[in-house]
Design an enzyme around this catalytic site. Sequence first.
Site, PDB file in Angstrom:
ATOM      1  N   THR A 222      48.661  38.996  44.160  1.00  0.00           N
ATOM      2  CA  THR A 222      49.067  38.566  45.516  1.00  0.00           C
ATOM      3  C   THR A 222      50.367  39.245  45.933  1.00  0.00           C
ATOM      4  OG1 THR A 222      50.135  36.593  44.619  1.00  0.00           O
ATOM      5  CG2 THR A 222      47.890  36.309  45.462  1.00  0.00           C
TER       6      THR A 222
ATOM      7  N   HIS B 170      34.755  40.479  35.495  1.00  0.00           N
ATOM      8  CA  HIS B 170      34.041  40.324  36.767  1.00  0.00           C
ATOM      9  C   HIS B 170      33.769  41.667  37.449  1.00  0.00           C
ATOM     10  CE1 HIS B 170      35.398  35.832  37.052  1.00  0.00           C
ATOM     11  NE2 HIS B 170      34.445  36.029  36.180  1.00  0.00           N
TER      12      HIS B 170
ATOM     13  N   SER C 110      43.327  30.231  38.909  1.00  0.00           N
ATOM     14  CA  SER C 110      43.110  28.787  39.090  1.00  0.00           C
ATOM     15  C   SER C 110      42.292  28.228  37.928  1.00  0.00           C
ATOM     16  CB  SER C 110      42.388  28.524  40.419  1.00  0.00           C
ATOM     17  OG  SER C 110      41.111  29.140  40.392  1.00  0.00           O
TER      18      SER C 110
ATOM     19  N   ILE D 116      54.855  34.967  39.697  1.00  0.00           N
ATOM     20  CA  ILE D 116      54.528  35.827  38.549  1.00  0.00           C
ATOM     21  C   ILE D 116      55.411  37.077  38.479  1.00  0.00           C
ATOM     22  CG2 ILE D 116      52.686  37.297  37.617  1.00  0.00           C
ATOM     23  CD1 ILE D 116      50.744  35.113  38.909  1.00  0.00           C
TER      24      ILE D 116
END
Length: 246
Positions: free
Chosen positions: A22, A117, A192, A234
């Site tokens: 982010t 993923h 999350s 972070i």
Amino acid sequence: MIGEWLRHAGAVTVLTGAGISTESGIPDFRGPQGVWTKDPKAAAMSTIGTYVADPEVRRRAWRSRRDHPAWGAEPNAGHRALVDLERAGRLRAIITQNIDGLHQKAGSDPGRVIEVHGTMLDAECLVCGLRTPMPEVLARVDLGEDDPPCLTCGGIQKSATISFGQTLKPEVFAAAERAARDCDVFLAVGSSLGVEPAAGLCLDAVNDGARLVIVNAQETPYDRLADAIVREPIGEVLPTLLSEAC
Ligand code: NAD
């Protein structure tokens, strides 16, 4: 305390999620500014059933890939701190749920990055499995093909990412499980921990004796298992934490 664990850890395995990117300008899905938090309908593009059944969902998905902020994004201090950990010889692996390629762009050894993923940097044919660099497919989108079929077999293409309803690549997930089981500290960063089976790697690590440290702004379902939880941003906290290990 965390510094002490990291200093004495022979091997650290890191699980990263959208939250590490982010600060590079790529929104997460479920954080306060997340793509799905703001637009729950956007999840349809990440569900294999709707993607295959609905050409309009695919058209939206290709536009969204083309306009994705990852194309112009640069790694941040969080990604770089993991490169330093690797150079210090303490990193077992980075298991990432991210599809943005920023760990590798930061300088992490691609051989130590396990993309559970998949990646948005390639497209994959859902019929014949042909992989094509994503920029080549997006160039066709720019030229007016709003849902470019596979050039070999005409099948539906999709980014080489794992959508909901698709199974993970068994060999990739097996490598992730080995890395989770084979570490002294398991660091879950910016996730999350709501997507299984990736989140369950925390449990695998703990069951095999690792300390679990979670660095995430919001609560997660695995918080009760954690030996320590850090809620700070972070990009600020990871370099400080990991400098104690290097
Ligand atoms: P998520 O959106 O479910 O959760 C991200 C978490 O990170 C949130 O709890 C949020 O509070 C936290 N967070 C965000 N920025 C943070 C910061 N700067 N400091 C501390 N915490 C911060 O993400 P997920 O768990 O990775 O699951 C989403 C799925 O979506 C993944 O499977 C991934 O493939 C995909 N995804 C990837 C990207 C990417 O590649 N960058 C972006 C969005 C979604």
